[in-house]
Write an enzyme that holds these catalytic residues in place. Sequence first.
Site, PDB file in Angstrom:
ATOM      1  N   SER A  15     -15.429 -58.664  19.751  1.00  0.00           N
ATOM      2  CA  SER A  15     -15.682 -59.263  18.880  1.00  0.00           C
ATOM      3  C   SER A  15     -16.059 -59.063  17.488  1.00  0.00           C
ATOM      4  O   SER A  15     -16.482 -58.257  17.277  1.00  0.00           O
ATOM      5  CB  SER A  15     -17.021 -59.943  19.853  1.00  0.00           C
ATOM      6  OG  SER A  15     -16.840 -61.546  18.908  1.00  0.00           O
ATOM      7  N   SER A  17     -17.872 -60.916  15.673  1.00  0.00           N
ATOM      8  CA  SER A  17     -18.881 -62.269  15.833  1.00  0.00           C
ATOM      9  C   SER A  17     -20.120 -61.337  14.794  1.00  0.00           C
ATOM     10  O   SER A  17     -21.107 -62.075  14.415  1.00  0.00           O
ATOM     11  CB  SER A  17     -19.372 -63.000  16.957  1.00  0.00           C
ATOM     12  OG  SER A  17     -18.598 -64.342  16.800  1.00  0.00           O
ATOM     13  N   LYS A  64     -16.580 -70.382  28.527  1.00  0.00           N
ATOM     14  CA  LYS A  64     -16.483 -71.735  27.571  1.00  0.00           C
ATOM     15  C   LYS A  64     -16.397 -72.722  28.228  1.00  0.00           C
ATOM     16  O   LYS A  64     -16.965 -73.445  28.044  1.00  0.00           O
ATOM     17  CB  LYS A  64     -14.977 -71.587  26.547  1.00  0.00           C
ATOM     18  CG  LYS A  64     -15.208 -70.672  25.674  1.00  0.00           C
ATOM     19  CD  LYS A  64     -14.188 -70.969  24.421  1.00  0.00           C
ATOM     20  CE  LYS A  64     -13.997 -70.359  22.703  1.00  0.00           C
ATOM     21  NZ  LYS A  64     -13.874 -70.563  22.388  1.00  0.00           N
ATOM     22  N   ASP A 100     -16.087 -74.786  17.395  1.00  0.00           N
ATOM     23  CA  ASP A 100     -14.436 -74.755  17.064  1.00  0.00           C
ATOM     24  C   ASP A 100     -13.896 -75.505  16.540  1.00  0.00           C
ATOM     25  O   ASP A 100     -13.006 -75.320  15.850  1.00  0.00           O
ATOM     26  CB  ASP A 100     -13.577 -74.209  18.567  1.00  0.00           C
ATOM     27  CG  ASP A 100     -13.808 -73.177  19.107  1.00  0.00           C
ATOM     28  OD1 ASP A 100     -14.442 -71.960  18.463  1.00  0.00           O
ATOM     29  OD2 ASP A 100     -13.651 -72.053  20.093  1.00  0.00           O
ATOM     30  N   ARG A 150       4.849 -75.335  26.624  1.00  0.00           N
ATOM     31  CA  ARG A 150       5.852 -75.341  27.693  1.00  0.00           C
ATOM     32  C   ARG A 150       5.094 -75.938  28.901  1.00  0.00           C
ATOM     33  O   ARG A 150       6.605 -76.389  29.544  1.00  0.00           O
ATOM     34  CB  ARG A 150       5.053 -73.452  27.909  1.00  0.00           C
ATOM     35  CG  ARG A 150       5.838 -73.328  28.998  1.00  0.00           C
ATOM     36  CD  ARG A 150       5.742 -71.661  29.619  1.00  0.00           C
ATOM     37  NE  ARG A 150       4.827 -71.861  29.876  1.00  0.00           N
ATOM     38  CZ  ARG A 150       4.139 -70.023  29.700  1.00  0.00           C
ATOM     39  NH1 ARG A 150       4.791 -68.664  29.677  1.00  0.00           N
ATOM     40  NH2 ARG A 150       2.598 -69.114  30.524  1.00  0.00           N
ATOM     41  N   ARG A 154       0.286 -79.822  31.644  1.00  0.00           N
ATOM     42  CA  ARG A 154      -1.167 -79.168  31.306  1.00  0.00           C
ATOM     43  C   ARG A 154      -1.026 -80.115  29.775  1.00  0.00           C
ATOM     44  O   ARG A 154      -2.075 -80.913  29.247  1.00  0.00           O
ATOM     45  CB  ARG A 154      -0.820 -78.230  31.035  1.00  0.00           C
ATOM     46  CG  ARG A 154      -0.916 -77.377  32.044  1.00  0.00           C
ATOM     47  CD  ARG A 154      -1.718 -76.111  31.627  1.00  0.00           C
ATOM     48  NE  ARG A 154      -2.791 -75.639  31.470  1.00  0.00           N
ATOM     49  CZ  ARG A 154      -2.808 -74.562  30.727  1.00  0.00           C
ATOM     50  NH1 ARG A 154      -2.687 -73.885  30.759  1.00  0.00           N
ATOM     51  NH2 ARG A 154      -4.793 -74.244  30.320  1.00  0.00           N
TER      52      ARG A 154
HETATM   53  P1  NAP Z   1      -5.253 -70.607  27.042  1.00  0.00           P
HETATM   54  O1  NAP Z   1      -6.165 -71.761  27.528  1.00  0.00           O
HETATM   55  O2  NAP Z   1      -4.742 -69.104  27.504  1.00  0.00           O
HETATM   56  O3  NAP Z   1      -3.972 -71.494  27.271  1.00  0.00           O
HETATM   57  C1  NAP Z   1      -2.934 -70.757  25.950  1.00  0.00           C
HETATM   58  C2  NAP Z   1      -1.257 -71.662  26.178  1.00  0.00           C
HETATM   59  O4  NAP Z   1      -0.707 -70.761  25.617  1.00  0.00           O
HETATM   60  C3  NAP Z   1      -1.215 -72.515  26.646  1.00  0.00           C
HETATM   61  O5  NAP Z   1      -0.753 -73.589  26.554  1.00  0.00           O
HETATM   62  C4  NAP Z   1       0.300 -71.776  27.753  1.00  0.00           C
HETATM   63  O6  NAP Z   1       1.127 -72.641  28.042  1.00  0.00           O
HETATM   64  C5  NAP Z   1       0.757 -70.912  26.142  1.00  0.00           C
HETATM   65  N1  NAP Z   1       1.613 -69.749  26.462  1.00  0.00           N
HETATM   66  C6  NAP Z   1       1.084 -68.713  26.749  1.00  0.00           C
HETATM   67  N2  NAP Z   1       1.879 -67.893  27.226  1.00  0.00           N
HETATM   68  C7  NAP Z   1       3.001 -68.541  26.957  1.00  0.00           C
HETATM   69  C8  NAP Z   1       4.601 -68.646  26.747  1.00  0.00           C
HETATM   70  N3  NAP Z   1       4.891 -67.300  27.184  1.00  0.00           N
HETATM   71  N4  NAP Z   1       5.556 -69.199  26.390  1.00  0.00           N
HETATM   72  C9  NAP Z   1       4.842 -70.248  25.909  1.00  0.00           C
HETATM   73  N5  NAP Z   1       4.037 -71.063  25.986  1.00  0.00           N
HETATM   74  C10 NAP Z   1       2.913 -69.982  26.572  1.00  0.00           C
HETATM   75  O7  NAP Z   1      -5.587 -69.914  25.479  1.00  0.00           O
HETATM   76  P2  NAP Z   1      -6.608 -71.022  24.467  1.00  0.00           P
HETATM   77  O8  NAP Z   1      -8.583 -70.143  25.299  1.00  0.00           O
HETATM   78  O9  NAP Z   1      -6.031 -72.077  24.821  1.00  0.00           O
HETATM   79  O10 NAP Z   1      -6.394 -69.675  23.114  1.00  0.00           O
HETATM   80  C11 NAP Z   1      -5.147 -69.911  22.599  1.00  0.00           C
HETATM   81  C12 NAP Z   1      -5.553 -69.439  21.426  1.00  0.00           C
HETATM   82  O11 NAP Z   1      -6.243 -69.821  20.617  1.00  0.00           O
HETATM   83  C13 NAP Z   1      -5.315 -67.420  21.739  1.00  0.00           C
HETATM   84  O12 NAP Z   1      -5.323 -67.173  21.008  1.00  0.00           O
HETATM   85  C14 NAP Z   1      -6.845 -67.433  21.398  1.00  0.00           C
HETATM   86  O13 NAP Z   1      -7.472 -65.957  20.249  1.00  0.00           O
HETATM   87  C15 NAP Z   1      -6.753 -68.202  19.916  1.00  0.00           C
HETATM   88  N6  NAP Z   1      -8.178 -68.875  19.199  1.00  0.00           N
HETATM   89  C16 NAP Z   1      -9.036 -68.619  18.271  1.00  0.00           C
HETATM   90  C17 NAP Z   1      -9.990 -69.005  17.732  1.00  0.00           C
HETATM   91  C18 NAP Z   1     -10.152 -68.754  16.194  1.00  0.00           C
HETATM   92  O14 NAP Z   1     -11.356 -69.624  15.936  1.00  0.00           O
HETATM   93  N7  NAP Z   1      -9.078 -68.283  15.306  1.00  0.00           N
HETATM   94  C19 NAP Z   1     -10.496 -70.167  18.749  1.00  0.00           C
HETATM   95  C20 NAP Z   1      -9.506 -70.334  19.543  1.00  0.00           C
HETATM   96  C21 NAP Z   1      -9.517 -69.671  20.596  1.00  0.00           C
HETATM   97  P3  NAP Z   1       0.646 -73.082  29.969  1.00  0.00           P
HETATM   98  O15 NAP Z   1      -0.092 -74.498  29.902  1.00  0.00           O
HETATM   99  O16 NAP Z   1       2.617 -73.494  29.610  1.00  0.00           O
HETATM  100  O17 NAP Z   1       0.413 -71.854  30.184  1.00  0.00           O
END
Ligand code: NAP
Length: 271
Positions: A15, A17, A64, A100, A150, A154
Site C-alpha cells: 500500500s 497510503s 471493502k 474513491d 466480460r 454483472r
Molecule cells: P474486481 O472487483 O475483482 O473486478 C475485476 C473486474 O475486472 C471485473 O469486471 C472483471 O470482469 C474484470 N476482469 C478481470 N479479468 C478479466 C479478463 N481477463 N478479461 C476481461 N475482464 C476481466 O476488482 P476491483 O476491486 O473492482 O478493482 C479493479 C481495478 O481497479 C484494480 O486494478 C484496482 O487496483 C483498481 N483500483 C484503483 C483505485 C485507485 O485509486 N486508482 C481504486 C480502486 C480500485 P468479470 O466480472 O467478467 O469477472
Amino acid sequence: MTLRAGVVGHPVAHSLSPLIHGAWIAAAGLDATYEKLDVAPTDFAVFVRSGHGLRGLNVTVPHKEAALACADEVRPAARRAGAANLLTFESGGITADNTDGIGLLAALREQAGFDPTGKIATVLGAGGAARGAVAALLDAGASQVWVVNRTLERARALMVLGAVKAAGWSKSTDAFLEAAVIINATTLGLGGGPGPHAPLGMTAPDCVVMDMVYKPLRTQLLIEAERLGRPTVDGLAMLIGQARPSFEAFYGRTPDAGVDVRGLALKALGE
Ligand code: NAP
C-alpha cells in the site's frame, strides 16, 4: 495524545497510503501515526469492532464489502458503491464512507479538466471499483453510464444505480462511439500486462481515457490513448484524490497541497 489511523488490508505491504499520509502528517507537524495493518478476513470484524484506539481506518482489498457490514452508520457514497474504503470511529459507533468516487472525480478534473455533468461515460468492468465509479459519475451529473464487462450479468446488476446501459464486449460499439470519457475499472493492465481490448480509435477526438490501474503508471491503454491524441488520466491521481478526504476525517485538517505526494509515490513505484 497521538492521533492514530491506518490502512487495513490482506496483504497490505504494497500500500502507498502510509507514504502519502506520512508525508502530510510530517508537513503538518502533527503528533500522529498512519499504520499498515494486515488483518485476515476471518479476523476483520472483530478487529474493527475493537477499535484499537484508532481514529479511523482506510480499508483495502479484500475487506471493502465487509467494512460496510461492520458499520453502525453508512454514508450515501458507501451505500451506493456497495463498499467502504473509510471507517471512522466516534463514541457513537463506526461510520462507513467511500472516498474513491471523490478521488475519481478529482483525478478527471485535475488531469483532464473533465466534468461529467450532462456527459455520457463508459466504465470498463463491473466489480467493486466499477460500481463506485458508476455511482460517482451519476451522482456528479453524468447523463448516462455504459458498463462494458466480460460477464454481462454483472454489468446488468449495476443498472439499479440509475441511467446505466449494460453491454458485453462483443456488442460495445455504441459505448465507445458515444462516450465523453472511458474509464478502465478492470484489473487488466496490472503489472504491465495487456489492457482491455478497447477500440479507442472509434472514440471522439476529445474523449478522455482514464485507467484506475497505476502499476505501471502508463498502462498499455493509456499509451494507446496518447498515441491517438486522447487526453489521459492515471490511477495515481485517483489514489491521491481518495486519500485527501480520509486525511481530513482522521486528523481534522486539510492536507498541505504543497507536499509533492505524487513525486514520492512515483519514486516508490519506480517510475
Ligand atoms: P474486481 O472487483 O475483482 O473486478 C475485476 C473486474 O475486472 C471485473 O469486471 C472483471 O470482469 C474484470 N476482469 C478481470 N479479468 C478479466 C479478463 N481477463 N478479461 C476481461 N475482464 C476481466 O476488482 P476491483 O476491486 O473492482 O478493482 C479493479 C481495478 O481497479 C484494480 O486494478 C484496482 O487496483 C483498481 N483500483 C484503483 C483505485 C485507485 O485509486 N486508482 C481504486 C480502486 C480500485 P468479470 O466480472 O467478467 O469477472
